[in-house]
Motif scaffolding. Structure first.
Motif, PDB file in Angstrom:
ATOM      1  N   UNK A 184      14.142  13.260  16.402  1.00 25.86           N
ATOM      2  CA  UNK A 184      14.569  11.631  16.686  1.00 25.86           C
ATOM      3  C   UNK A 184      13.749  10.661  16.950  1.00 25.86           C
ATOM      4  N   UNK A 185      12.251  11.413  18.298  1.00 26.94           N
ATOM      5  CA  UNK A 185      11.559  10.380  18.352  1.00 26.94           C
ATOM      6  C   UNK A 185      10.595   9.588  17.362  1.00 26.94           C
ATOM      7  N   UNK A 186      11.190  11.125  15.948  1.00 22.64           N
ATOM      8  CA  UNK A 186       9.197  10.464  14.658  1.00 22.64           C
ATOM      9  C   UNK A 186      10.516  11.488  14.084  1.00 22.64           C
ATOM     10  N   UNK A 187      11.861  10.351  13.091  1.00 21.08           N
ATOM     11  CA  UNK A 187      11.979  10.334  11.489  1.00 21.08           C
ATOM     12  C   UNK A 187      11.369  10.234  11.092  1.00 21.08           C
ATOM     13  N   UNK A 188      10.770  10.868   9.958  1.00 23.72           N
ATOM     14  CA  UNK A 188      10.086  10.407   9.063  1.00 23.72           C
ATOM     15  C   UNK A 188      10.260   9.351   7.354  1.00 23.72           C
ATOM     16  N   UNK A 189      10.043   8.766   6.903  1.00 30.87           N
ATOM     17  CA  UNK A 189      10.658   8.327   5.135  1.00 30.87           C
ATOM     18  C   UNK A 189       9.822   7.979   4.671  1.00 30.87           C
ATOM     19  N   UNK A 190       9.570   9.152   3.665  1.00 33.74           N
ATOM     20  CA  UNK A 190       8.613   8.341   3.003  1.00 33.74           C
ATOM     21  C   UNK A 190       8.626   6.836   2.323  1.00 33.74           C
ATOM     22  N   UNK A 191       8.105   5.832   2.061  1.00 31.18           N
ATOM     23  CA  UNK A 191       8.357   4.415   1.267  1.00 31.18           C
ATOM     24  C   UNK A 191       8.265   5.315  -0.060  1.00 31.18           C
ATOM     25  N   UNK A 205       0.972  -1.232  -0.159  1.00 27.02           N
ATOM     26  CA  UNK A 205       0.287   0.089  -0.257  1.00 27.02           C
ATOM     27  C   UNK A 205       0.523   1.234   0.205  1.00 27.02           C
ATOM     28  N   UNK A 206       1.658   1.093   0.036  1.00 27.30           N
ATOM     29  CA  UNK A 206       2.961   1.817   0.376  1.00 27.30           C
ATOM     30  C   UNK A 206       2.959   2.702   1.274  1.00 27.30           C
ATOM     31  N   UNK A 207       3.200   4.086   1.712  1.00 29.98           N
ATOM     32  CA  UNK A 207       2.849   4.504   3.110  1.00 29.98           C
ATOM     33  C   UNK A 207       4.452   5.569   3.340  1.00 29.98           C
ATOM     34  N   UNK A 208       4.390   6.404   4.618  1.00 30.98           N
ATOM     35  CA  UNK A 208       5.693   6.284   5.919  1.00 30.98           C
ATOM     36  C   UNK A 208       6.366   5.625   7.094  1.00 30.98           C
ATOM     37  N   UNK A 209       7.596   5.742   6.581  1.00 24.92           N
ATOM     38  CA  UNK A 209       8.183   4.982   8.219  1.00 24.92           C
ATOM     39  C   UNK A 209       8.201   6.587   9.334  1.00 24.92           C
ATOM     40  N   UNK A 210       8.030   5.344  10.814  1.00 23.45           N
ATOM     41  CA  UNK A 210       8.559   6.736  11.489  1.00 23.45           C
ATOM     42  C   UNK A 210       9.297   6.231  12.116  1.00 23.45           C
ATOM     43  N   UNK A 211      10.168   6.669  12.490  1.00 23.86           N
ATOM     44  CA  UNK A 211      11.555   6.010  13.393  1.00 23.86           C
ATOM     45  C   UNK A 211      11.685   7.173  14.604  1.00 23.86           C
ATOM     46  N   UNK A 212      11.513   6.314  15.540  1.00 26.43           N
ATOM     47  CA  UNK A 212      11.892   6.740  16.525  1.00 26.43           C
ATOM     48  C   UNK A 212      14.064   6.131  17.270  1.00 26.43           C
ATOM     49  N   UNK A 270      12.120   8.008  27.250  1.00 26.19           N
ATOM     50  CA  UNK A 270      10.826   9.410  26.948  1.00 26.19           C
ATOM     51  C   UNK A 270      11.682  10.201  26.211  1.00 26.19           C
ATOM     52  N   UNK A 271      10.951  10.647  25.625  1.00 30.66           N
ATOM     53  CA  UNK A 271      10.645  12.483  25.107  1.00 30.66           C
ATOM     54  C   UNK A 271      11.133  13.600  26.033  1.00 30.66           C
ATOM     55  N   UNK A 272      10.719  13.014  27.053  1.00 24.88           N
ATOM     56  CA  UNK A 272      10.226  14.370  27.785  1.00 24.88           C
ATOM     57  C   UNK A 272      12.380  13.985  28.927  1.00 24.88           C
ATOM     58  N   UNK A 273      12.755  12.630  29.044  1.00 30.00           N
ATOM     59  CA  UNK A 273      13.901  13.140  29.378  1.00 30.00           C
ATOM     60  C   UNK A 273      14.820  13.081  28.242  1.00 30.00           C
TER      61      UNK A 273
END
Ligand SMILES: Cc1cc2nc3c(=O)[nH]c(=O)nc-3n(C[C@H](O)[C@H](O)[C@H](O)COP(=O)(O)OP(=O)(O)OC[C@H]3O[C@@H](n4cnc5c(N)ncnc54)[C@H](O)[C@@H]3O)c2cc1C
Length: 391
Positions: free
Chosen positions: A313-320, A250-257, A263-266
């Protein structure tokens, strides 16, 4: 023309499993016809040579098919994965890794093929190697060009079209299509993904343990923690293989943490402390992320802003943008349409013609699910054919 009770076309994981289970009945003459010079070549290469034969989590959610109820019947028909493996390999020791993948204790896939071969040879199962079945006619006449055989039952175990060096190029689908069986659309699965490389150029060869989500139509449809390996075309690694089957279709996006265990706060607290200690923005991720990844994150953010850095850093997106294709895929998604296949894996269009393994429109996740399907479906076909001989 020599006649056999059962001819199994294809000596891969499913065909060999079927032959071993059938040969428990020593009154049945079995011939395996295999295009390669050896049986089990792909099986011997599985799991990076270690043979990931199954998974402790056997739920149906790990499979895709046009007819999941039939898949469910086969994988949960009263035979546990352990008993399926016992039927095929006899007494054996398997081990489970920390994420549920099952391997032989030897961690050697080729040793699995050796066991199957020994069992088949000791039970007198005949094998014809380096021979491609070109056509099958009702009755059954199995035509290999220079030589033909006849059989009461034929089992099609010719696999899909992933990695043609194993003689699985999809040309065998026509053996089923000649009986009126339809082929659903086929796509590479468990495969490296091509992505937009604008921010990942320069990361080639870097491996990171990440939490990765597959986002399709704005929704996270699957996620996993595992390795991501950056390449010049996009991404590879076990986390990518796990998610690729959905994204291939289906194609889509990867979200990489990149920091799944913090945690984001830390992360924000540490980055703010570093700034107050006098660390400059260009060094702020030093020692926290691989330097190459840190540079890619900072380049992408393009501003001296801790919140944006943490978010990236917590949501590095890449289009497939695609996959590396069938020559690199471990499995074929799609195959012979399950709507024309009965619950016992016999053709609804031709009595006595059976299907097992990857030739069918069934594919499983990365993690041992495809070999389990090959084994379980092979044993199910054997049991059904065997029951017809007992009558
Ligand atoms: C590199 C790699 C690693 C993998 N690792 C894993 C893993 O660790 N765990 C897992 O669960 N799955 C893994 N898989 C997937 C798994 O190996 C397959 O899903 C499984 O082997 C399918 O079994 P099969 O018997 O249906 O097909 P195959 O094993 O592909 O066997 C089909 C056989 O049919 C023969 N054949 C084809 N056409 C003809 C013809 N016309 N006449 C005669 N013979 C013919 C072929 O030569 C082949 O030997 C991996 C796949 C690859 C490529």
């Amino acid at each position: 023309m020599k006649r056999f009770n059962v001819i199994i076309v294809g000596g891969g994981a499913a065909g060999l499993a079927c032959a071993v289970a059938l040969s428990e009945n020593t009154d049945i003459d079995i011939l395996i016809i295999e295009a390669s010079e050896r049986v089990g070549k792909k099986l011997s290469a599985t799991g990076n040579g270690q043979g990931n034969v199954g998974n402790c989590d056997t739920s149906l959610s790990h499979y895709r098919s046009g007819n999941l109820p039939v898949v469910d019947k086969i994988i949960s028909r009263g035979l546990s994965p352990e008993s399926v493996r016992r039927r095929i390999f006899g007494s054996m020791l398997f081990k489970c890794d920390n994420i549920g993948r099952v391997y032989p204790q030897s961690l050697q896939a080729s040793s699995l093929t050796d066991i199957l071969l020994r069992r088949l040879n000791s039970r007198g199962v005949q094998m014809l190697l380096s021979t491609t079945v070109l056509d099958i006619r009702e009755g059954f006449i199995v035509d290999c060009g220079d030589i033909s055989f006849s059989a009461d039952f034929v089992v099609l175990a010719t696999g899909g079209k992933a990695q043609r060096q194993f003689k699985t190029d999809g040309s065998a689908y026509k053996l089923a299509q000649n009986f009126g069986h339809k082929l659903t659309p086929t796509r590479p699965a468990i495969v490296q993904l091509k992505t937009d490389t604008q921010y990942t150029k320069g990361l080639k060869g870097i491996r990171a343990n990440c939490f990765v989500k597959a986002i399709i139509g704005g929704k996270c449809i699957k996620s996993v923690q595992g390795d991501v390996i950056f390449t010049d075309y996009g991404v590879s690694g076990n986390a990518i293989f796990y998610l690729s089957s959905e994204l291939s279709a289906r194609g889509g996006t990867l979200s990489i943490d990149f920091l799944p265990d913090v945690s984001a706060a830390a992360v924000a607290e540490v980055l703010n402390s570093r700034l107050s200690e006098g660390t400059s923005f260009c060094d702020i991720l030093g020692g926290i992320l691989h330097n190459g990844i840190a540079r890619a994150v900072l380049k992408r953010v393009g501003a001296e802003d801790v919140d944006s850095i943490v978010k990236t850093v917590k949501n590095f997106t890449l289009e497939v943008t695609g996959t590396l294709g069938f020559d690199y895929a471990q499995v074929t998604q799609g195959g012979i349409d399950m709507r024309d296949i009965a619950e016992n894996l016999e053709s609804k269009l031709c009595k006595g013609l059976y299907f097992t393994g990857e030739i069918l429109d069934v594919d499983g996740d990365c993690g041992g699910y495809n070999l389990h399907w090959a084994f379980a479906s092979g044993v199910a076909v054997a049991d059904d054919i065997n029951s017809k001989f007992k009558k």
